[in-house]
Design a protein around this motif. Structure first.
Motif, PDB file in Angstrom:
ATOM      1  N   UNK A  55      28.424  22.241  69.687  1.00  0.00           N
ATOM      2  CA  UNK A  55      29.197  21.021  69.905  1.00  0.00           C
ATOM      3  C   UNK A  55      28.290  19.925  70.435  1.00  0.00           C
ATOM      4  N   UNK A  56      28.213  18.814  69.694  1.00  0.00           N
ATOM      5  CA  UNK A  56      27.523  17.613  70.166  1.00  0.00           C
ATOM      6  C   UNK A  56      28.544  16.771  70.923  1.00  0.00           C
ATOM      7  N   UNK A  57      28.300  16.567  72.207  1.00  0.00           N
ATOM      8  CA  UNK A  57      29.278  15.944  73.106  1.00  0.00           C
ATOM      9  C   UNK A  57      29.021  14.443  73.206  1.00  0.00           C
ATOM     10  N   UNK A  58      30.067  13.661  72.957  1.00  0.00           N
ATOM     11  CA  UNK A  58      29.995  12.199  73.049  1.00  0.00           C
ATOM     12  C   UNK A  58      28.903  11.626  72.141  1.00  0.00           C
ATOM     13  N   UNK A  59      28.906  12.080  70.900  1.00  0.00           N
ATOM     14  CA  UNK A  59      27.874  11.665  69.954  1.00  0.00           C
ATOM     15  C   UNK A  59      28.396  10.772  68.832  1.00  0.00           C
ATOM     16  N   UNK A  60      29.709  10.613  68.720  1.00  0.00           N
ATOM     17  CA  UNK A  60      30.308   9.826  67.648  1.00  0.00           C
ATOM     18  C   UNK A  60      31.084   8.654  68.241  1.00  0.00           C
ATOM     19  N   UNK A  61      30.923   7.473  67.625  1.00  0.00           N
ATOM     20  CA  UNK A  61      31.710   6.302  68.033  1.00  0.00           C
ATOM     21  C   UNK A  61      31.845   5.362  66.847  1.00  0.00           C
ATOM     22  N   UNK A  62      33.019   4.805  66.669  1.00  0.00           N
ATOM     23  CA  UNK A  62      33.278   3.835  65.611  1.00  0.00           C
ATOM     24  C   UNK A  62      32.887   4.357  64.230  1.00  0.00           C
ATOM     25  N   UNK A  63      33.174   5.647  63.982  1.00  0.00           N
ATOM     26  CA  UNK A  63      32.939   6.229  62.680  1.00  0.00           C
ATOM     27  C   UNK A  63      31.494   6.546  62.368  1.00  0.00           C
ATOM     28  N   UNK A  64      30.635   6.580  63.362  1.00  0.00           N
ATOM     29  CA  UNK A  64      29.216   6.839  63.115  1.00  0.00           C
ATOM     30  C   UNK A  64      28.593   7.516  64.319  1.00  0.00           C
ATOM     31  N   UNK A 248      37.358  22.463  69.479  1.00  0.00           N
ATOM     32  CA  UNK A 248      38.188  22.135  68.315  1.00  0.00           C
ATOM     33  C   UNK A 248      39.571  21.668  68.755  1.00  0.00           C
ATOM     34  N   UNK A 249      39.628  20.447  69.266  1.00  0.00           N
ATOM     35  CA  UNK A 249      40.890  19.826  69.639  1.00  0.00           C
ATOM     36  C   UNK A 249      40.890  18.397  69.127  1.00  0.00           C
ATOM     37  N   UNK A 250      42.081  17.844  68.899  1.00  0.00           N
ATOM     38  CA  UNK A 250      42.176  16.448  68.477  1.00  0.00           C
ATOM     39  C   UNK A 250      41.550  15.516  69.504  1.00  0.00           C
ATOM     40  N   UNK A 251      41.689  15.850  70.765  1.00  0.00           N
ATOM     41  CA  UNK A 251      41.125  15.004  71.808  1.00  0.00           C
ATOM     42  C   UNK A 251      39.605  14.986  71.759  1.00  0.00           C
ATOM     43  N   UNK A 261      35.291  11.501  66.150  1.00  0.00           N
ATOM     44  CA  UNK A 261      34.732  11.796  67.459  1.00  0.00           C
ATOM     45  C   UNK A 261      35.737  11.802  68.599  1.00  0.00           C
ATOM     46  N   UNK A 262      35.224  11.784  69.830  1.00  0.00           N
ATOM     47  CA  UNK A 262      33.837  11.501  70.207  1.00  0.00           C
ATOM     48  C   UNK A 262      32.861  12.672  70.031  1.00  0.00           C
ATOM     49  N   UNK A 263      33.376  13.911  69.901  1.00  0.00           N
ATOM     50  CA  UNK A 263      32.491  15.062  69.760  1.00  0.00           C
ATOM     51  C   UNK A 263      32.378  15.485  68.303  1.00  0.00           C
ATOM     52  N   UNK A 264      31.348  16.289  68.010  1.00  0.00           N
ATOM     53  CA  UNK A 264      31.080  16.766  66.656  1.00  0.00           C
ATOM     54  C   UNK A 264      30.831  18.266  66.750  1.00  0.00           C
TER      55      UNK A 264
END
Length: 306
Positions: A55-64, A248-251, A261-264
């Motif tokens: 799990x990459x934590x806080x790695x996604x924002x605004x679709x990228x 693996x949660x919507x949040x 995101x925010x996680x991947x």
């Protein structure tokens, strides 16, 4: 932290999808999977991890992917088999041994790239990073729940250096079911992009339990030379990582893993092999087919090298 001195000087062969390789021939270590200080020791050439979760934590924002800002990578998996130098199965932990072996890791990465290519590195603050191996006679690790991966007895701990790197490729951003594992879709409300990637990191040995590791290890290597892949096809996406972080949660992932995101979350598969090197202070090389959270727009592949 200083590196421990090593009599036999071990590191592992790098055959990662990021294109790294090493010239040393594969070697073996003496390992006792039951922790009986040699009574049931084996000449092990490879630890073969079962597919697990990263799990990459806080790695996604605004679709990228977020570039130029460090993010945390968490990993957990069971060890599926111990193999000899010829890749023959010696034992299956939890079946042929008194308990299971599990591996967990935490380290920091930073991504950079463009809309068509991206890479990531560990060239950032690694305070608090580690990789750990546990032995647990309870055999309670649960991939779907994400629990039981860091209990039992700690038998190995290493720290991460700042000289790793890798990449991730997204084949398609068309949403597909995140969970396509044999157990059926446990997350019908979650979708994912499709992609694959890998990375290479170096690790210094901090602690080893001599009841399990009979070879003196100042370096110990994992060759995670297969996958970071999405969607999941071999194992359930974990609801939680070993440190309690929701996976693996919507949040955590949003509606589309790798996009909202925010996680991947990735399916991460790995093997660990060994090679003797002359320098006693050489580092553990950890080629992680797990981390490469670097962008939802890139392209590549998935394979597993024995």
């Amino acid at each position: 932290m200083s590196r421990m001195s090593l009599v036999s000087g071990l590191t592992f062969i790098v055959l990662a999808m990021v294109g790294n390789s090493a010239s040393q021939a594969a070697s073996i270590i003496n390992f006792d999977p039951n922790g009986t200080a040699g009574a049931t020791s084996l000449a092990v050439g490879q630890f073969d991890q079962a597919p697990g979760n990263a799990l990459a934590v806080n790695a996604i924002a605004n679709g990228s992917v977020i570039f130029d800002t460090p993010f945390e990578l968490l990993y957990q998996a069971k060890v599926a088999a111990l193999r000899d130098a010829n890749n023959n199965t010696l034992v299956v932990p939890g079946v042929d041994t008194a308990g299971e072996l599990t591996i967990v890791a935490r380290f920091n990465e930073i991504a950079s790239g463009t809309s068509t290519a991206a890479s990531f590195s560990t060239n950032t603050d690694q305070t608090g990073s580690f990789i750990e191996i546990y032995f647990d006679p309870g055999n309670n690790a649960n991939d779907l729940a994400g629990t039981g991966f860091n209990d039992g007895t700690l038998i190995y701990r290493g720290t991460i250096n700042q000289d790793g790197g890798g990449g991730f490729a997204v084949i398609s951003t068309n949403p597909v079911a995140l969970d396509q594992s044999p157990n059926g879709n446990q997350y019908s409300n979650l979708n994912s992009v499709t992609g694959a990637g890998g990375t290479l990191i170096t690790v210094d040995t901090e602690f080893q339990d001599s009841n399990f590791f009979l070879t003196d290890l100042s370096t110990f290597s994992f060759n995670f030379n297969t996958s970071n892949v999405v969607p999941f096809s071999q194992v359930d996406p974990a609801a939680m990582m070993f440190d309690g972080t929701p996976a693996a949660t919507l949040a955590s992932l949003g509606a589309v893993n790798g996009l909202t995101g925010p996680n991947f979350l990735f399916q991460a598969d790995a093997t660990a092999s060994f090679a003797v090197i002359p320098e006693p202070t050489s580092s553990l090389l950890l080629s992680v087919g797990l981390v490469g959270m670097v962008g939802y727009r890139i392209r590549s592949r998935r394979s597993k090298v024995a």
